[in-house]
Design a protein around this motif. Structure first.
Motif, short mmCIF file in Angstrom:
data_model
loop_
_atom_site.label_atom_id
_atom_site.label_comp_id
_atom_site.label_asym_id
_atom_site.label_seq_id
_atom_site.Cartn_x
_atom_site.Cartn_y
_atom_site.Cartn_z
N GLY A 1 -0.33 4.42 3.46
CA GLY A 1 -0.67 3.00 3.52
C GLY A 1 0.51 2.05 3.51
N ALA A 2 1.73 2.56 3.65
CA ALA A 2 2.89 1.68 3.73
C ALA A 2 2.89 0.93 5.06
CB ALA A 2 4.18 2.49 3.58
N GLN A 3 3.38 -0.28 5.04
CA GLN A 3 3.45 -1.11 6.24
C GLN A 3 4.81 -0.95 6.92
OE1 GLN A 3 0.81 -3.10 7.37
NE2 GLN A 3 -0.20 -1.86 5.81
N SER B 1 7.27 -0.68 3.72
CA SER B 1 7.16 -1.18 2.35
C SER B 1 5.71 -1.21 1.90
CB SER B 1 7.74 -2.60 2.23
OG SER B 1 6.89 -3.52 2.87
N ILE B 2 5.58 -1.23 0.60
CA ILE B 2 4.33 -1.54 -0.08
C ILE B 2 4.70 -2.63 -1.08
CG2 ILE B 2 2.50 -0.68 -1.60
CD1 ILE B 2 3.07 2.13 -0.39
N VAL B 3 3.94 -3.70 -1.10
CA VAL B 3 4.20 -4.79 -2.04
C VAL B 3 3.04 -4.87 -3.03
CG1 VAL B 3 5.66 -6.06 -0.41
CG2 VAL B 3 3.21 -6.57 -0.52
N MET B 4 3.28 -5.58 -4.11
CA MET B 4 2.28 -5.67 -5.18
C MET B 4 0.90 -6.08 -4.64
SD MET B 4 1.48 -5.29 -8.38
CE MET B 4 2.75 -5.47 -9.62
N ASP B 5 0.88 -7.00 -3.68
CA ASP B 5 -0.40 -7.44 -3.11
C ASP B 5 -1.15 -6.31 -2.41
OD1 ASP B 5 0.16 -10.00 -4.01
OD2 ASP B 5 0.84 -10.73 -2.06
N ASP B 6 -0.44 -5.30 -1.95
CA ASP B 6 -1.05 -4.16 -1.25
C ASP B 6 -1.56 -3.08 -2.21
OD1 ASP B 6 0.01 -5.32 1.11
OD2 ASP B 6 1.77 -4.01 1.08
N TRP B 7 -1.06 -3.09 -3.44
CA TRP B 7 -1.20 -1.93 -4.31
C TRP B 7 -2.64 -1.49 -4.54
CZ3 TRP B 7 0.01 2.54 -5.43
CH2 TRP B 7 -0.39 3.18 -6.60
N GLN B 8 -3.57 -2.39 -4.82
CA GLN B 8 -4.93 -1.96 -5.13
C GLN B 8 -5.57 -1.24 -3.95
OE1 GLN B 8 -6.25 -1.71 -8.16
NE2 GLN B 8 -4.28 -2.54 -8.83
N VAL C 1 -3.88 0.34 -1.51
CA VAL C 1 -3.15 1.60 -1.35
C VAL C 1 -3.58 2.59 -2.42
CG1 VAL C 1 -0.84 2.66 -1.48
CG2 VAL C 1 -1.17 0.54 -0.17
N LYS C 2 -3.75 2.12 -3.64
CA LYS C 2 -4.19 2.98 -4.74
C LYS C 2 -5.56 3.59 -4.43
CE LYS C 2 -5.05 2.94 -9.73
NZ LYS C 2 -4.99 2.13 -10.95
N ALA C 3 -6.48 2.77 -3.94
CA ALA C 3 -7.82 3.28 -3.60
C ALA C 3 -7.73 4.36 -2.52
CB ALA C 3 -8.71 2.14 -3.14
N ARG C 4 -6.85 4.16 -1.57
CA ARG C 4 -6.64 5.15 -0.51
C ARG C 4 -6.14 6.48 -1.09
NH1 ARG C 4 -3.67 3.13 4.87
NH2 ARG C 4 -4.03 4.93 6.18
N PHE C 5 -5.18 6.39 -2.01
CA PHE C 5 -4.68 7.58 -2.69
C PHE C 5 -5.78 8.29 -3.45
CE2 PHE C 5 -0.21 6.14 -2.39
CZ PHE C 5 0.41 7.34 -2.13
N LEU C 6 -6.54 7.53 -4.21
CA LEU C 6 -7.59 8.14 -5.04
C LEU C 6 -8.62 8.85 -4.18
CD1 LEU C 6 -7.94 5.43 -7.82
CD2 LEU C 6 -6.77 7.66 -7.95
N ASP C 7 -8.91 8.33 -3.00
CA ASP C 7 -9.81 9.01 -2.06
C ASP C 7 -9.20 10.34 -1.59
OD1 ASP C 7 -11.80 7.12 -2.19
OD2 ASP C 7 -11.20 6.11 -0.33
N GLN C 8 -7.88 10.34 -1.35
CA GLN C 8 -7.20 11.54 -0.87
C GLN C 8 -7.06 12.59 -1.97
OE1 GLN C 8 -3.40 10.61 0.92
NE2 GLN C 8 -4.28 9.03 2.22
N LEU C 9 -6.86 12.14 -3.20
CA LEU C 9 -6.58 13.07 -4.29
C LEU C 9 -7.83 13.64 -4.93
CD1 LEU C 9 -3.59 11.21 -5.95
CD2 LEU C 9 -3.51 13.29 -4.56
N LEU C 10 -8.99 13.06 -4.70
CA LEU C 10 -10.22 13.57 -5.32
C LEU C 10 -10.78 14.75 -4.54
CD1 LEU C 10 -12.01 10.29 -6.40
CD2 LEU C 10 -10.68 11.86 -7.78
#
Length: 191
Positions: A148-150, A173-180, A182-191
């Motif tokens: 999810g990095a831009q 980059s990933i900036v603070m505004d992107d984090w939630q 990007v985090k959701a994307r990770f959690l989908d991949q890691l589950l």
């Protein structure tokens, strides 16, 4: 930066130390790892220098090298770093990442990047994390985009590679505004 240890069910990241030299020497002993890297760790002397430099740079606050432990096998399988640390500007770079080919195309890198980014945005409260790679390293570019990095652009003639050729650098980059998101994307991949 205090001693940082990050872990989940898949990996444990901890600061490198001198006792890791042997395990790094074993994990790094594959020529396929080093084609796109600025270092080559194919012998013990190179690994000793790498670890000693990393420890010194950690003390100076310049960089922070983690060893990557695969928790399924309790084996050191690579390293990753915080680089270009600028706490006054609330930013750093995640990079200099390498893994033994035995864990390529596994969840190791996804777990590592999630833990590192989570620490950057949720513990350190950074505004920006950058990730860069060479223009010829398509595998790395795809992996960076998958998390999810831009893509920000290409720095032309940015570095001289070990073989003397010029490398263009692809910046993400990933900036603070992107984090939630990007985090959701990770959690989908890691589950």
């Amino acid at each position: 930066m205090d001693k940082v240890v990050l872990e989940n069910e898949g990996v444990r990241l901890r600061p490198v130390d001198l006792t890791d030299i042997e395990a790094i020497t074993v994990a790094a002993n594959d020529v396929r790892i080093w084609g796109h890297m600025s270092v080559t760790l194919l012998d013990r002397t190179a690994v000793e220098n790498y670890v000693q430099k990393a420890i010194q740079e950690r003390k100076q606050g310049i960089s922070y090298l983690f060893v990557v432990i695969d928790k399924q096998t309790n084996t050191l399988v690579g390293c990753t770093s915080f680089l270009d640390i600028s706490l006054p500007h609330q930013r750093l770079e995640i990079g200099a990442t390498w893994y033994n080919p035995s864990v390529w195309r596994t969840a190791i890198n996804t777990n590592c990047k999630f833990l590192l980014l989570q620490h950057c945005f949720e513990s350190m409260q950074l505004n920006r994390v950058q990730i860069k790679t060479g223009h010829e390293n398509l595998r790395s570019q795809q992996a960076i985009e998958r998390i999810g990095a831009q893509k920000e652009g290409i720095l032309r003639n940015h570095m001289i590679k070990k073989d003397g050729t010029v490398r263009h650098t692809v910046m993400y980059s990933i900036v603070m505004d992107d984090w939630q998101q990007v985090k959701a994307r990770f959690l989908d991949q890691l589950l």
